[in-house]
Design a protein around this motif. Structure first.
Motif, PDB file in Angstrom:
ATOM      1  N   VAL A   1      30.895  46.956  40.754  1.00 19.18           N
ATOM      2  CA  VAL A   1      31.607  46.964  42.024  1.00 19.18           C
ATOM      3  C   VAL A   1      31.104  48.143  42.840  1.00 19.18           C
ATOM      4  O   VAL A   1      30.850  49.224  42.289  1.00 19.18           O
ATOM      5  CB  VAL A   1      33.146  47.051  41.815  1.00 19.18           C
TER       6      VAL A   1
ATOM      7  N   TRP B   1      32.294  43.252  45.929  1.00 15.97           N
ATOM      8  CA  TRP B   1      31.962  42.455  44.737  1.00 15.97           C
ATOM      9  C   TRP B   1      32.130  40.981  45.105  1.00 15.97           C
ATOM     10  O   TRP B   1      32.765  40.692  46.122  1.00 15.97           O
ATOM     11  CB  TRP B   1      32.905  42.841  43.562  1.00 15.97           C
TER      12      TRP B   1
ATOM     13  N   ARG C   1      43.935  39.413  45.381  1.00 18.52           N
ATOM     14  CA  ARG C   1      42.570  39.930  45.445  1.00 18.52           C
ATOM     15  C   ARG C   1      42.328  40.927  44.327  1.00 18.52           C
ATOM     16  O   ARG C   1      41.260  40.950  43.705  1.00 18.52           O
ATOM     17  CB  ARG C   1      42.316  40.592  46.798  1.00 18.52           C
TER      18      ARG C   1
ATOM     19  N   LEU D   1      39.653  40.666  41.292  1.00 13.22           N
ATOM     20  CA  LEU D   1      38.713  41.731  40.963  1.00 13.22           C
ATOM     21  C   LEU D   1      38.745  42.035  39.467  1.00 13.22           C
ATOM     22  O   LEU D   1      37.694  42.113  38.817  1.00 13.22           O
ATOM     23  CB  LEU D   1      39.050  42.989  41.770  1.00 13.22           C
ATOM     24  N   GLN D   2      39.928  42.196  38.918  1.00 10.90           N
ATOM     25  CA  GLN D   2      40.035  42.504  37.502  1.00 10.90           C
ATOM     26  C   GLN D   2      39.473  41.375  36.635  1.00 10.90           C
ATOM     27  O   GLN D   2      38.777  41.627  35.641  1.00 10.90           O
ATOM     28  CB  GLN D   2      41.498  42.766  37.137  1.00 10.90           C
TER      29      GLN D   2
ATOM     30  N   VAL E   1      35.407  41.154  37.351  1.00 14.76           N
ATOM     31  CA  VAL E   1      34.586  42.329  37.068  1.00 14.76           C
ATOM     32  C   VAL E   1      34.873  42.919  35.694  1.00 14.76           C
ATOM     33  O   VAL E   1      33.976  43.424  35.015  1.00 14.76           O
ATOM     34  CB  VAL E   1      34.787  43.388  38.179  1.00 14.76           C
TER      35      VAL E   1
END
Length: 287
Positions: free
Chosen positions: A241, A10, A227, A231-232, A235
């Motif tokens: 993803v 992603w 990281r 991502l949370q 996204v």
């Protein structure tokens, strides 16, 4: 047998660029590759190689390692190739990939019966392709920094007379230093509805099964923790993803254990040991 660490890719850079090239039907244009609805594809006007290629111009240099075509209609013998360059004119190549089969081998050597169509190359026959999620993907040996990406599809014998592609994925990829812990679960879920008549006969409103997985990363260091937080944040539960259980797996395993997904839930990170963090993940397939 060695197993590579889980891979998550992603953000999808496709939506930040400009698409051009090839020849695509006006009602199903190339811009459909930037549409989240995979079932609404871009469709070429024919199967000529000049029609089934395209370029994504990102407008600036971006790093990526994962390239995928989701929801394609390529035939069993189709091939594809990825090239990257510093600019959309492709005067300075950054990556030149080989021609790869769109469909990997999906059967073990002893599964098809003698002289059954898949026996010859272990790929799905034309009437079996619909049973698999159509997803072609390639993971580059390392991240490539480029301003433009070209995808070429060689599928001149496609019986439909055209090629569909539902979604293009070009993204950076991340593999944690420690793999998922034991207890990873993986399988299909179904939204098929069942109704029974008064006499007990069951009727089904079938929905296509989708894959899901649950796993935990138990040995994240401080940087990897960030990281996961990124991502949370980026996204959420509605973003995209790409998930791959084992990037080094064979084609028939990779076809079944890698997919385009979303996070079903966002879970808080934990701090179980000194300088060590853990995070739980739950992903569900996008089709």
């Amino acid at each position: 047998m060695t197993v590579a660490n889980i891979l998550l890719a992603w953000p999808n850079l496709t939506d930040t660029g400009t698409l051009s090239g090839g020849a695509w039907q006006p009602a199903l244009p190339l811009s459909a590759l930037q549409d989240r609805v995979i079932a609404h594809p871009a469709r070429s006007i024919d199967t000529a190689a000049a029609s089934t290629q395209f370029v994504l111009d990102l407008g600036r240099q971006r790093a990526a390692r994962l390239i995928a075509l989701a929801g394609h209609s390529c035939s069993s013998t189709a091939r594809w190739r990825v090239t990257a360059a510093a600019d959309a004119a492709f005067t300075e190549l950054a990556y030149a990939g080989d021609w790869l089969p769109v469909w990997p081998e999906v059967y073990a050597w002893d599964e098809p019966e003698w002289e059954d169509e898949p026996w010859w190359d272990l790929r799905p026959s034309e009437d079996e392709r619909g049973a698999f999620t159509a997803l072609a993907w390639t993971l580059l040996p390392s991240a490539v920094v480029a301003g433009a990406w070209r995808v070429e599809i060689d599928d001149a014998v496609n019986p439909a007379g055209y090629v569909d592609v539902g979604r293009l994925v070009i993204a950076p990829a991340w593999q944690p230093a420690g793999n998922a812990g034991y207890g990873l679960s993986f399988g299909y879920e179904t939204g098929t509805r069942v109704e029974a008549s008064l006499g007990g006969t069951e009727y089904f409103d079938r929905r296509r099964p989708t894959r899901s997985t649950r796993f935990q990363l138990d040995w994240l260091d401080a940087d990897e923790r960030l990281r996961v937080l990124d991502l949370q944040r980026e996204v959420g539960i509605d973003g995209e993803v790409f998930y791959c259980e084992d990037p080094d797996a064979s084609g028939r395993t990779a076809l079944r254990t890698a997919w385009f997904a979303r996070l079903r839930t966002l879970t808080a990170l934990e701090y179980p040991y000194y300088a060590t963090h853990s995070a739980a993940f739950e992903l569900t397939e996008l089709i």
